[in-house]
Structures are given as C-alpha cells and as structure tokens.
Design a protein around this motif. Structure first.
Motif, PDB file in Angstrom:
ATOM      1  N   ILE A 276       0.932  -1.151   0.365  1.00 27.04           N
ATOM      2  CA  ILE A 276      -0.237   0.535  -0.031  1.00 27.04           C
ATOM      3  C   ILE A 276       1.268   1.557   0.224  1.00 27.04           C
ATOM      4  CG2 ILE A 276      -1.752  -0.812   1.283  1.00 27.04           C
ATOM      5  CD1 ILE A 276      -1.054   0.042   3.459  1.00 27.04           C
ATOM      6  N   GLY A 277       0.316   2.278  -0.643  1.00 23.66           N
ATOM      7  CA  GLY A 277       0.921   3.476  -0.498  1.00 23.66           C
ATOM      8  C   GLY A 277       0.893   4.009   1.039  1.00 23.66           C
ATOM      9  N   LYS A 278       1.284   4.942   1.403  1.00 24.68           N
ATOM     10  CA  LYS A 278       1.461   5.632   2.767  1.00 24.68           C
ATOM     11  C   LYS A 278       0.720   6.713   3.438  1.00 24.68           C
ATOM     12  CE  LYS A 278       4.445   9.630   2.506  1.00 24.68           C
ATOM     13  NZ  LYS A 278       5.646  10.520   3.170  1.00 24.68           N
ATOM     14  N   ASP A 279      -0.283   6.453   2.386  1.00 25.57           N
ATOM     15  CA  ASP A 279      -1.415   7.943   2.504  1.00 25.57           C
ATOM     16  C   ASP A 279      -3.151   6.794   2.897  1.00 25.57           C
ATOM     17  OD1 ASP A 279      -0.896   6.583  -0.428  1.00 25.57           O
ATOM     18  OD2 ASP A 279      -3.160   7.418  -0.859  1.00 25.57           O
ATOM     19  N   ILE A 280      -2.459   5.632   2.612  1.00 23.64           N
ATOM     20  CA  ILE A 280      -3.769   4.558   2.874  1.00 23.64           C
ATOM     21  C   ILE A 280      -3.645   3.825   4.534  1.00 23.64           C
ATOM     22  CG2 ILE A 280      -4.794   4.395   0.564  1.00 23.64           C
ATOM     23  CD1 ILE A 280      -4.272   2.191   0.276  1.00 23.64           C
ATOM     24  N   PHE A 283      -6.426   3.378   6.063  1.00 24.32           N
ATOM     25  CA  PHE A 283      -7.621   2.065   5.868  1.00 24.32           C
ATOM     26  C   PHE A 283      -7.058   0.824   6.688  1.00 24.32           C
ATOM     27  CE2 PHE A 283      -7.749   6.146   3.566  1.00 24.32           C
ATOM     28  CZ  PHE A 283      -9.437   7.141   4.122  1.00 24.32           C
ATOM     29  N   HIS A 284      -5.827   0.370   6.252  1.00 23.17           N
ATOM     30  CA  HIS A 284      -5.112  -1.305   5.789  1.00 23.17           C
ATOM     31  C   HIS A 284      -5.100  -1.196   7.263  1.00 23.17           C
ATOM     32  CE1 HIS A 284      -5.659  -0.466   1.537  1.00 23.17           C
ATOM     33  NE2 HIS A 284      -5.311  -1.200   1.419  1.00 23.17           N
ATOM     34  N   GLY A 285      -4.745  -0.294   7.638  1.00 23.27           N
ATOM     35  CA  GLY A 285      -3.881  -0.815   9.550  1.00 23.27           C
ATOM     36  C   GLY A 285      -5.075  -0.713  11.184  1.00 23.27           C
ATOM     37  N   VAL A 286      -6.171   0.365  10.256  1.00 22.45           N
ATOM     38  CA  VAL A 286      -6.604   0.204  11.114  1.00 22.45           C
ATOM     39  C   VAL A 286      -8.185  -0.239  11.237  1.00 22.45           C
ATOM     40  CG1 VAL A 286      -7.929   1.800  12.662  1.00 22.45           C
ATOM     41  CG2 VAL A 286      -6.188   1.821  12.316  1.00 22.45           C
ATOM     42  N   TYR A 287      -8.824   0.054  10.315  1.00 22.22           N
ATOM     43  CA  TYR A 287     -10.214  -0.293   9.612  1.00 22.22           C
ATOM     44  C   TYR A 287      -9.767  -1.729   9.485  1.00 22.22           C
ATOM     45  CZ  TYR A 287     -10.885   4.830   8.833  1.00 22.22           C
ATOM     46  OH  TYR A 287     -11.300   5.845   9.577  1.00 22.22           O
TER      47      TYR A 287
END
Ligand code: ME8
Length: 546
Positions: A276-280, A283-287
């Motif tokens: 993933i890019g650091k901008d997301i 979303f990927h690390g929490v949601y």
C-alpha cells in the motif's frame, strides 16, 4: 504435504485497487512493481504465488468524476479500468487476478460480509455528523481539519490537515461499525506484532491513532447522497461506504465467501503481504484488521507501506495533475530500465523525486557500467571463450582448491553470500537493499578483474598462467551468473537475455542455482552476442534502444 494441509497455502500478494477517477501515473506503477517483484521472488524460490491488483470503482469521488464528464458511471469506469489493466500488462506484471469492484462476485462478497457483521452485532444505525472529504473518501475528526485559503481561487475552505483536501459538513442517517469494541484487541495485536506494518514508523502512527482517535466508523451513506456503490442488504435507502467495499476486494479474489470448510487457505488468504502507499495506512492498518477481527477472519501477515514519488518535491497526484505517464516513460527508457530504476530508487520510508536525469544516471552506472560491463568482460571477449573457463572449473572441481589469483577467495565469499543476503532483505520487504547487495558484489567483481588483468594472461602458453586466467574469468562469471538469476524478478527480460548470452540452461535459473560452482554446464552462448568488443547489446548506449 497433502493438498489440504496449510503448508501449501499459496503466497498471496496484493496491490491497492486504484480509483478510476483519473489515468494511472508512475506512482501506481511503483505499487504494482513492488508487488510484482515480491511475487516473482517467491516464484523464483519455488513457491506458488498469487498476485492480485485491480480497480476501485465506487464512491462519491468516481460518481462526481463521471458526472463531470456527463458519462454514465459504469461506462466511465470501463474506460479507466482498461487503462489500469493496460498498465499491468505494460509493466509485465505477473498478476493472477484483476479485480474490479463493479464485478458481480465482488458485490456479492461485500453484501455477504455486511450480513455477517450485522449478524455478529457489529452494525448499528444512528445519525452521523462530521467533516467528509470526497477526495480522500473519509470522515475527519474536528482535530484533523483546518481552515485554509485555496491558492488557485483565493477561496477559504475547510480542509483535512493530512491531505490538504477540502472537507464538507455532513449530517445524515447511516449505519455504523462498532470499531471501538475492537480497540483492545487491535492494540494487543500491534503489540504482539511490532513488524506487522513495514516500516515500523508507520505502525507507530497507527498505534497512536488507535489509542487516541478511534471511534465507531460510519459505513454507509444515504442513496440520495451516494448512489454509485453496493447497496446495503435489507435497506435499499443506503449505499455501503466505498472503503468497506474496497478492502473486501482482497477477500473476493481469495474465494470469499465460497470457501470450503478447512480449505479456506487455497485462494491465498491470509495475504502474506499487502502493498500500500503511505496515504492509505489508516484504512489498511486499522479499519481492515478491525473488520476482519469482527468476523474472526485471519489478518494479513504483513503490510508494506511505501513512500511517494514526487515531481519537483510535490506528491504526484491525479488531482494535482503533476504526474509522469508510465506508458511514455516505458517507451522512452525501456521496461526493464524503468523496473530497475523504480525498485532501486523508489522510497519505502522516504519520498523519492522523479527525474529523467536520475533514470539515465542509474542506467549508466548500474546497468551499463556494472552489470553489462562485467557480463561483457567474461562472456564477450575476443581473447577467450567463457566455456573454456567453465570447463576448466569442471575439471578441477574434484581437486583441492588453491587460488592463484589475488582476491579470488574474497570474491567467492561474496558470491556465496549473494543469495542468502538478498533473501534476507527480501524477507524484510526491502527490495532496494536486496538490489544494492547484489550490485555491490558485481562492482567488487569488476574491480577484481581490473586488478587481475586477464587480458594480459590470455596469450601465454604457460599452463600456470592459463590456469590463473581461467580462475579470473570463472570466478567473475560466477558472480554475474548468480546476479542474473537473482535479479530476474526485477528485470525479467534483461536477465533472461543475460542468462541466454552466458548459455545458462532454462532449467538452471532457480534460486538454488545461484550458488558458486552449482552449474558447470554453462558458458556456450545460446544467442548471437554480436561482435566482440562492441558495446554490449544487453544495455545499449541509449536506453531507448531497449
Ligand atoms: O487510495 N507515489 O486509490 P488511489 C507512489 N482506491 N505511490 C502512489 C502515488 C505516488 N505519488 N500516488 C498513488 C486509493 N500511489 C484506494 C485504495 S485499496 C483497498 C483502495 C499509489 O487510486 C499508492 O500505493 O488513490 C497509493 O496507496 C495508491 O496508489 C492509491 O491509489
């Protein structure tokens, strides 16, 4: 292992799925390449691997982009989705799937996921008010927004601090995901898995955010506001939040929800690494883990968050339009040059600025002067045939080793270390360090040849001198052969050519062949090498000739 044991779970790699509101740029290409190199690396090591990429087509952002062009949303998506599919092809991506969130199987997976969340009591209905950012497709808290003046228009707007994009105040009824109920489980998980997100700095941000800002998540929008998306099951007045829809793509292609009991792993889930890019990251690390935990599904084993490509130090972005077209770049520099450049110079922790001069510099320094030069020296000389030196090595392979040339022993140690060192870096999800470690050995091998000057030994009839010459050629060529094998995931075409030029058989290009002395059959070129002494055709003077 029997076919239903977990041991044969395919290695599963994913890229983010890309919004179709604009055409692809080299930033997207970079995410795709990282994932592709990770997959090819596993395949080189003999593992079955699955790679999934695709497009994220629902949501307000896409709905608005389609409306602006006056095209029906689906038609609009079809056009841009095709460009991302073309990009995957153009970069030589070995993807097994290309998912579109408008695919029927995906929409069903999303609805099923929703149904399970509801059944488990994780969904409730309430009025929601807050700052929504269409560009980022998420709500922000009061402490995450600021007033700012838009430079282009002079207009005063409310914007998200992190992305700088405009937000609007929204009050509406929608469904919520009880994410706060998972707070302790999330924090315990991060603590037990400190390297879950690579690099660690990104995980620290996530932990801080969960500790301080975690709230329940609004996961639907009224259809009057957002019509372009998957409908909430049992409530046709609500559309599922685009990020919930999007994240589930990783499961859809892994076969969810049609998994056969006990064989859930066959489609690859849990993913081994999600690029993933650091901008997301949020979303990927929490949601994402929260959603999976709610259903007691396994979490991805690791997330690789990379930094951004900038142009003039500003993040390349579709909305700003300061982008480099990857199709043009590939045409201009050649595919493998671009693959090498992006993998070698792209950032994981720190952003990297894109500049044509950097592409050229990398091409000249690493590909021509290091890889190409060494290959030429051993395999394309007018003074010797590589095969003779390999035969020499084969004949003496039973005899005790004693070196005649200064530096041979040291070079052998370096060559022996190549595969394990690269492997370690790849396990740490650091392809950049992996590549540098291989190039380092090749430049040492070049220095070794320069110092040994085999061209001065070639005409002697003294068997001792001849043996020394063979030793130099063979030792250096073992470095190139191993490097050629190990760099195949980065430059599949060029390294294939290199191994052809060195006459390495197709079946002897596996990871386990990248060991000093492993292959004694090579050395007879399988292709025309061109005239000896001519600048090598593997990396010609102009990269465009690639
Ligand atoms: O965020 N440098 O899609 P998106 C490097 N649909 N990488 C870049 C980049 C840059 N300048 N710009 C974009 C979305 N990327 C969602 C994802 S996943 C379930 C849904 C890459 O089209 C980077 O990987 O905005 C970033 O995370 C991704 O493209 C976002 O693409």
């Amino acid at each position: 292992a029997s076919s239903d044991s977990k041991g044969d779970k395919p290695y599963y790699v994913t890229t983010p799925i890309f919004y179709v509101n604009a055409s692809p740029h080299v930033g997207h290409m970079y995410s795709m390449l990282l994932a592709d190199v990770l997959k090819r690396w596993q395949v080189l090591k003999g593992r079955t691997a699955i790679l999934c990429t695709g497009t994220d087509e629902h949501g307000s952002k896409v709905q608005q982009a389609a409306a602006k062009q006056g095209v029906p949303a689906k038609e609009f998506c079809d056009t841009t989705a095709e460009k991302f599919r073309d990009l995957a092809k153009a970069i030589g991506m070995a993807n097994d799937h290309f998912i579109r969130t408008t695919d029927q199987d995906h929409k069903e997976a999303v609805q099923h996921f929703w149904h399970l969340l509801k059944e488990k009591g994780y969904i409730y209905e309430s009025k929601h008010e807050g700052w929504y950012c269409v560009s980022d497709e998420c709500f922000y808290g009061n402490n995450e927004i600021e007033r700012r003046v838009e430079p282009q228009t002079g207009r005063t707007i409310m914007a998200a601090v992190e992305s700088g994009n405009e937000v609007e105040w929204i009050e509406e009824k929608n469904y919520h995901f009880r994410m706060t109920a998972l707070k302790e489980r999330l924090l315990a998980f991060y603590e037990a898995n400190p390297d879950w997100i690579v690099p660690r700095a990104r995980q620290k941000e996530v932990v801080a955010w969960v500790s301080n800002n975690l709230e329940d998540l609004s996961i639907s929008r009224p259809v009057q506001r957002l019509d372009w998306g998957v409908r909430v099951p049992d409530d046709p007045t609500q559309t599922i939040y685009v990020w919930v829809d999007a994240l589930i793509n990783y499961l859809t292609k892994a076969g969810f929800p049609g998994w056969r009991p006990g064989r859930e792993h066959e489609g690859g889930w849990p993913a081994d690494v999600q690029v993933i890019g650091k901008d997301i990251v949020r979303f990927h690390g929490v949601y994402w883990p929260a959603l999976l935990m709610a259903l007691d599904l396994p979490l991805p084993k690791q997330l690789l968050s990379h930094a951004h490509w900038t142009l003039g130090k500003k993040k390349m972005s579709k909305s700003l339009g300061n982008v480099v077209n990857p199709f043009f770049a590939i045409d201009r520099w050649g595919l493998d040059t671009m693959r090498y450049f992006m993998m070698r110079d792209g950032g994981i922790e720190k952003d990297a600025d894109y500049e044509n001069s950097l592409v050229i510099a990398r091409y000249q320094k690493d590909l021509q002067s290091t890889v190409g030069n060494l290959m030429n020296r051993v395999a394309k000389s007018k003074k010797w045939k590589l095969r003779d030196s390999v035969v020499w090595a084969a004949e003496k392979s039973s005899a005790p080793t004693s070196h005649k040339v200064e530096g041979s022993e040291a070079l052998k140690v370096l060559v022996d270390g190549m595969a394990p060192t690269m492997s370690q870096h790849m396990d740490e999800l650091n392809p950049n360090a992996a590549i540098r470690s291989v190039l380092h050995v090749l430049s040492e091998a070049n220095k070794y040849i320069s110092a040994a000057e085999p061209w001065k030994l070639a005409n002697s009839t003294d068997p001792e001198v001849q043996a020394a010459k063979h030793e130099v050629i063979y030792y250096a060529s073992e470095a190139v052969r191993s490097a050629g094998i190990l760099l195949q995931p980065v430059m599949p075409t060029k390294m294939g050519m290199l191994l052809d030029m060195m006459g390495v058989e197709a079946g002897k290009r596996r990871f386990e062949d990248a060991v000093f002395g492993k292959d004694l059959t090579y050395g007879t070129p399988a292709v025309d090498l061109g005239r000896p002494g001519e600048f090598n055709s593997l990396f010609p003077p102009q990269p465009a000739e690639n």
